[in-house]
Design a protein around this motif. Structure first.
Motif, PDB file in Angstrom:
ATOM      1  N   PHE A  34      31.212 -13.360 -15.583  1.00 21.86           N
ATOM      2  CA  PHE A  34      30.237 -12.409 -15.049  1.00 21.86           C
ATOM      3  C   PHE A  34      29.452 -13.047 -13.903  1.00 21.86           C
ATOM      4  O   PHE A  34      29.245 -12.429 -12.846  1.00 21.86           O
ATOM      5  CB  PHE A  34      29.295 -11.982 -16.177  1.00 21.86           C
ATOM      6  CG  PHE A  34      28.163 -11.091 -15.765  1.00 21.86           C
ATOM      7  CD1 PHE A  34      28.374  -9.752 -15.480  1.00 21.86           C
ATOM      8  CD2 PHE A  34      26.870 -11.589 -15.683  1.00 21.86           C
ATOM      9  CE1 PHE A  34      27.317  -8.923 -15.109  1.00 21.86           C
ATOM     10  CE2 PHE A  34      25.816 -10.766 -15.310  1.00 21.86           C
ATOM     11  CZ  PHE A  34      26.043  -9.427 -15.029  1.00 21.86           C
ATOM     12  N   LEU A  35      29.032 -14.301 -14.095  1.00 18.92           N
ATOM     13  CA  LEU A  35      28.299 -15.010 -13.054  1.00 18.92           C
ATOM     14  C   LEU A  35      29.140 -15.153 -11.788  1.00 18.92           C
ATOM     15  O   LEU A  35      28.670 -14.876 -10.670  1.00 18.92           O
ATOM     16  CB  LEU A  35      27.874 -16.388 -13.564  1.00 18.92           C
ATOM     17  CG  LEU A  35      27.200 -17.319 -12.551  1.00 18.92           C
ATOM     18  CD1 LEU A  35      25.914 -16.703 -12.023  1.00 18.92           C
ATOM     19  CD2 LEU A  35      26.920 -18.681 -13.188  1.00 18.92           C
ATOM     20  N   ALA A  36      30.394 -15.580 -11.948  1.00 22.23           N
ATOM     21  CA  ALA A  36      31.269 -15.748 -10.784  1.00 22.23           C
ATOM     22  C   ALA A  36      31.468 -14.425 -10.046  1.00 22.23           C
ATOM     23  O   ALA A  36      31.491 -14.385  -8.814  1.00 22.23           O
ATOM     24  CB  ALA A  36      32.614 -16.326 -11.225  1.00 22.23           C
ATOM     25  N   ALA A  37      31.592 -13.338 -10.814  1.00 18.23           N
ATOM     26  CA  ALA A  37      31.793 -12.023 -10.185  1.00 18.23           C
ATOM     27  C   ALA A  37      30.574 -11.595  -9.380  1.00 18.23           C
ATOM     28  O   ALA A  37      30.700 -10.868  -8.386  1.00 18.23           O
ATOM     29  CB  ALA A  37      32.113 -10.979 -11.254  1.00 18.23           C
ATOM     30  N   LEU A  38      29.390 -12.047  -9.780  1.00 13.57           N
ATOM     31  CA  LEU A  38      28.163 -11.679  -9.078  1.00 13.57           C
ATOM     32  C   LEU A  38      27.972 -12.442  -7.766  1.00 13.57           C
ATOM     33  O   LEU A  38      27.209 -11.997  -6.905  1.00 13.57           O
ATOM     34  CB  LEU A  38      26.945 -11.962  -9.964  1.00 13.57           C
ATOM     35  CG  LEU A  38      26.659 -11.010 -11.119  1.00 13.57           C
ATOM     36  CD1 LEU A  38      25.455 -11.520 -11.914  1.00 13.57           C
ATOM     37  CD2 LEU A  38      26.387  -9.598 -10.616  1.00 13.57           C
ATOM     38  N   VAL A  39      28.631 -13.575  -7.617  1.00 15.99           N
ATOM     39  CA  VAL A  39      28.415 -14.407  -6.436  1.00 15.99           C
ATOM     40  C   VAL A  39      28.812 -13.612  -5.188  1.00 15.99           C
ATOM     41  O   VAL A  39      29.959 -13.173  -5.059  1.00 15.99           O
ATOM     42  CB  VAL A  39      29.224 -15.707  -6.523  1.00 15.99           C
ATOM     43  CG1 VAL A  39      29.073 -16.529  -5.239  1.00 15.99           C
ATOM     44  CG2 VAL A  39      28.756 -16.543  -7.714  1.00 15.99           C
ATOM     45  N   PRO A  40      27.879 -13.399  -4.254  1.00 18.27           N
ATOM     46  CA  PRO A  40      28.140 -12.516  -3.110  1.00 18.27           C
ATOM     47  C   PRO A  40      28.886 -13.215  -1.972  1.00 18.27           C
ATOM     48  O   PRO A  40      28.355 -13.415  -0.882  1.00 18.27           O
ATOM     49  CB  PRO A  40      26.727 -12.098  -2.684  1.00 18.27           C
ATOM     50  CG  PRO A  40      25.879 -13.277  -3.033  1.00 18.27           C
ATOM     51  CD  PRO A  40      26.486 -13.864  -4.283  1.00 18.27           C
ATOM     52  N   VAL A  41      30.115 -13.621  -2.252  1.00 21.25           N
ATOM     53  CA  VAL A  41      30.978 -14.223  -1.222  1.00 21.25           C
ATOM     54  C   VAL A  41      32.361 -13.588  -1.314  1.00 21.25           C
ATOM     55  O   VAL A  41      32.772 -13.112  -2.371  1.00 21.25           O
ATOM     56  CB  VAL A  41      31.103 -15.752  -1.374  1.00 21.25           C
ATOM     57  CG1 VAL A  41      29.767 -16.435  -1.175  1.00 21.25           C
ATOM     58  CG2 VAL A  41      31.693 -16.132  -2.721  1.00 21.25           C
ATOM     59  N   GLY A  42      33.068 -13.606  -0.207  1.00 22.33           N
ATOM     60  CA  GLY A  42      34.430 -13.093  -0.181  1.00 22.33           C
ATOM     61  C   GLY A  42      35.435 -14.220   0.013  1.00 22.33           C
ATOM     62  O   GLY A  42      35.110 -15.397  -0.117  1.00 22.33           O
ATOM     63  N   GLY A  44      37.505 -17.015   1.518  1.00 22.03           N
ATOM     64  CA  GLY A  44      37.165 -17.992   2.540  1.00 22.03           C
ATOM     65  C   GLY A  44      35.735 -18.480   2.481  1.00 22.03           C
ATOM     66  O   GLY A  44      35.328 -19.292   3.316  1.00 22.03           O
ATOM     67  N   GLY A  45      34.957 -18.025   1.510  1.00 21.43           N
ATOM     68  CA  GLY A  45      33.572 -18.446   1.394  1.00 21.43           C
ATOM     69  C   GLY A  45      33.433 -19.852   0.846  1.00 21.43           C
ATOM     70  O   GLY A  45      34.398 -20.472   0.376  1.00 21.43           O
ATOM     71  N   VAL A  65      36.977 -17.099  -4.039  1.00 19.25           N
ATOM     72  CA  VAL A  65      37.012 -17.458  -2.617  1.00 19.25           C
ATOM     73  C   VAL A  65      38.429 -17.687  -2.106  1.00 19.25           C
ATOM     74  O   VAL A  65      38.672 -17.667  -0.901  1.00 19.25           O
ATOM     75  CB  VAL A  65      36.140 -18.702  -2.324  1.00 19.25           C
ATOM     76  CG1 VAL A  65      34.705 -18.460  -2.741  1.00 19.25           C
ATOM     77  CG2 VAL A  65      36.698 -19.947  -2.993  1.00 19.25           C
ATOM     78  N   GLY A  66      39.386 -17.919  -3.026  1.00 11.12           N
ATOM     79  CA  GLY A  66      40.782 -18.074  -2.617  1.00 11.12           C
ATOM     80  C   GLY A  66      41.084 -19.404  -1.950  1.00 11.12           C
ATOM     81  O   GLY A  66      40.221 -20.268  -1.805  1.00 11.12           O
ATOM     82  N   ALA A  90      44.694 -29.035 -10.630  1.00 13.92           N
ATOM     83  CA  ALA A  90      45.759 -28.254  -9.992  1.00 13.92           C
ATOM     84  C   ALA A  90      45.241 -27.357  -8.870  1.00 13.92           C
ATOM     85  O   ALA A  90      46.031 -26.702  -8.185  1.00 13.92           O
ATOM     86  CB  ALA A  90      46.481 -27.410 -11.042  1.00 13.92           C
ATOM     87  N   ARG A  91      43.937 -27.324  -8.662  1.00 12.69           N
ATOM     88  CA  ARG A  91      43.338 -26.455  -7.645  1.00 12.69           C
ATOM     89  C   ARG A  91      43.042 -27.267  -6.383  1.00 12.69           C
ATOM     90  O   ARG A  91      42.285 -28.233  -6.418  1.00 12.69           O
ATOM     91  CB  ARG A  91      42.041 -25.849  -8.167  1.00 12.69           C
ATOM     92  CG  ARG A  91      42.186 -25.171  -9.531  1.00 12.69           C
ATOM     93  CD  ARG A  91      42.472 -23.711  -9.385  1.00 12.69           C
ATOM     94  NE  ARG A  91      42.521 -23.038 -10.672  1.00 12.69           N
ATOM     95  CZ  ARG A  91      42.388 -21.738 -10.842  1.00 12.69           C
ATOM     96  NH1 ARG A  91      42.187 -20.963  -9.788  1.00 12.69           N
ATOM     97  NH2 ARG A  91      42.463 -21.202 -12.040  1.00 12.69           N
ATOM     98  N   ARG A  92      43.609 -26.861  -5.258  1.00 12.19           N
ATOM     99  CA  ARG A  92      43.512 -27.674  -4.048  1.00 12.19           C
ATOM    100  C   ARG A  92      42.169 -27.572  -3.344  1.00 12.19           C
ATOM    101  O   ARG A  92      41.766 -28.489  -2.651  1.00 12.19           O
ATOM    102  CB  ARG A  92      44.623 -27.295  -3.062  1.00 12.19           C
ATOM    103  CG  ARG A  92      46.008 -27.743  -3.522  1.00 12.19           C
ATOM    104  CD  ARG A  92      47.025 -27.567  -2.437  1.00 12.19           C
ATOM    105  NE  ARG A  92      47.187 -26.157  -2.090  1.00 12.19           N
ATOM    106  CZ  ARG A  92      47.947 -25.725  -1.085  1.00 12.19           C
ATOM    107  NH1 ARG A  92      48.576 -26.598  -0.311  1.00 12.19           N
ATOM    108  NH2 ARG A  92      48.069 -24.429  -0.832  1.00 12.19           N
ATOM    109  N   ASN A  93      41.473 -26.474  -3.492  1.00 10.90           N
ATOM    110  CA  ASN A  93      40.225 -26.319  -2.734  1.00 10.90           C
ATOM    111  C   ASN A  93      38.989 -26.443  -3.608  1.00 10.90           C
ATOM    112  O   ASN A  93      37.935 -25.892  -3.305  1.00 10.90           O
ATOM    113  CB  ASN A  93      40.212 -24.990  -1.970  1.00 10.90           C
ATOM    114  CG  ASN A  93      40.285 -23.791  -2.907  1.00 10.90           C
ATOM    115  OD1 ASN A  93      40.843 -23.884  -3.996  1.00 10.90           O
ATOM    116  ND2 ASN A  93      39.729 -22.670  -2.484  1.00 10.90           N
ATOM    117  N   ILE A  94      39.110 -27.194  -4.709  1.00 11.74           N
ATOM    118  CA  ILE A  94      37.965 -27.541  -5.547  1.00 11.74           C
ATOM    119  C   ILE A  94      37.758 -29.044  -5.455  1.00 11.74           C
ATOM    120  O   ILE A  94      38.704 -29.825  -5.593  1.00 11.74           O
ATOM    121  CB  ILE A  94      38.179 -27.149  -7.016  1.00 11.74           C
ATOM    122  CG1 ILE A  94      38.257 -25.626  -7.172  1.00 11.74           C
ATOM    123  CG2 ILE A  94      37.060 -27.705  -7.891  1.00 11.74           C
ATOM    124  CD1 ILE A  94      38.543 -25.175  -8.595  1.00 11.74           C
TER     125      ILE A  94
END
Length: 214
Positions: A34-42, A44-45, A65-66, A90-94
């Motif tokens: 729920f918290l992650a869904a609220l984060v106002p970014v699209g 590439g953020g 953010v993808g 396994a996540r490259r952008n974390i």
């Protein structure tokens, strides 16, 4: 004192996720989703997760953010960050960074949003004030700080655990902030909105930084 607290969390790291699940009554992680869904970014953020602990929130933020985006977790405990690295390898952008919340190693206006889940109460008065100043500094104009914390539990054992946690944090500071948290946050942000997470045992405060002056 901070050295002792760092050692405490290094030792506590293997048990942390189970403790939070018991404390929040949220074994499915619905509150963090729920918290992650609220984060106002699209897509590439850029999002910074403070006091990231074992990094549970990081993967949910990355899904939002993808691949083009950027998610960074910060904690002062190497034990907690080791668990976070295991979860997100396994996540490259974390990425995860060992740092103090009062001296974040990032440039001003670096992130679209900053999150902190089930940890902010543990920051004592002066440290909390400095951390809020750092959050405002690294947020881009109009960016958001989202703080998720436990509601005061009703059941006996979770309630005892809750106040033990506040006692470890320095009960006077933590309880004072708990009672006046919206007013305290309003000193740093132009708006503060409170809402309940699924299950009603956690709350989220969504705080907005001022837009850039024209």
């Amino acid at each position: 004192m901070r050295r002792w607290r760092r050692a405490y969390y290094d030792i506590f790291a293997p048990f942390y996720d189970g403790f939070i699940a018991l404390h929040s009554g949220d074994k499915s992680d619905a509150a963090r989703r729920f918290l992650a869904a609220l984060v106002p970014v699209g897509r590439g953020g850029a999002v910074l997760d403070l006091c990231t602990g074992t990094g549970t929130l990081l993967s949910y933020l990355q899904e939002k953010v993808g691949e083009p985006g950027r998610v960074v977790g910060v904690d002062f405990s190497s034990g907690m960050l080791q668990k976070a690295r295991e979860k997100t390898s396994a996540r490259r952008n974390i990425s995860v960074v060992e740092a103090d919340v009062t001296q974040l190693p990032f440039d001003a206006d670096s992130f679209d949003a900053v999150t902190c889940s089930h940890a902010f109460y543990e920051l004592k008065g002066e440290i909390r004030e400095k951390a809020l100043g750092e959050i405002v500094r690294v947020l881009r104009p109009g960016g958001a700080f989202l703080m998720m914390e436990h509601e005061t539990p009703v059941r006996l054992i979770p309630k005892l655990l809750f106040f033990v946690r506040l006692w470890l944090a320095g009960s006077g500071h933590a309880i004072a902030f708990l009672r006046l948290e919206e007013a305290q946050l309003a000193k740093f942000f132009v708006s503060v909105k409170r809402m309940s997470a699924p299950g009603g045992r956690s709350k989220v405060l969504v705080c907005r930084k001022k837009e850039r002056d024209s």
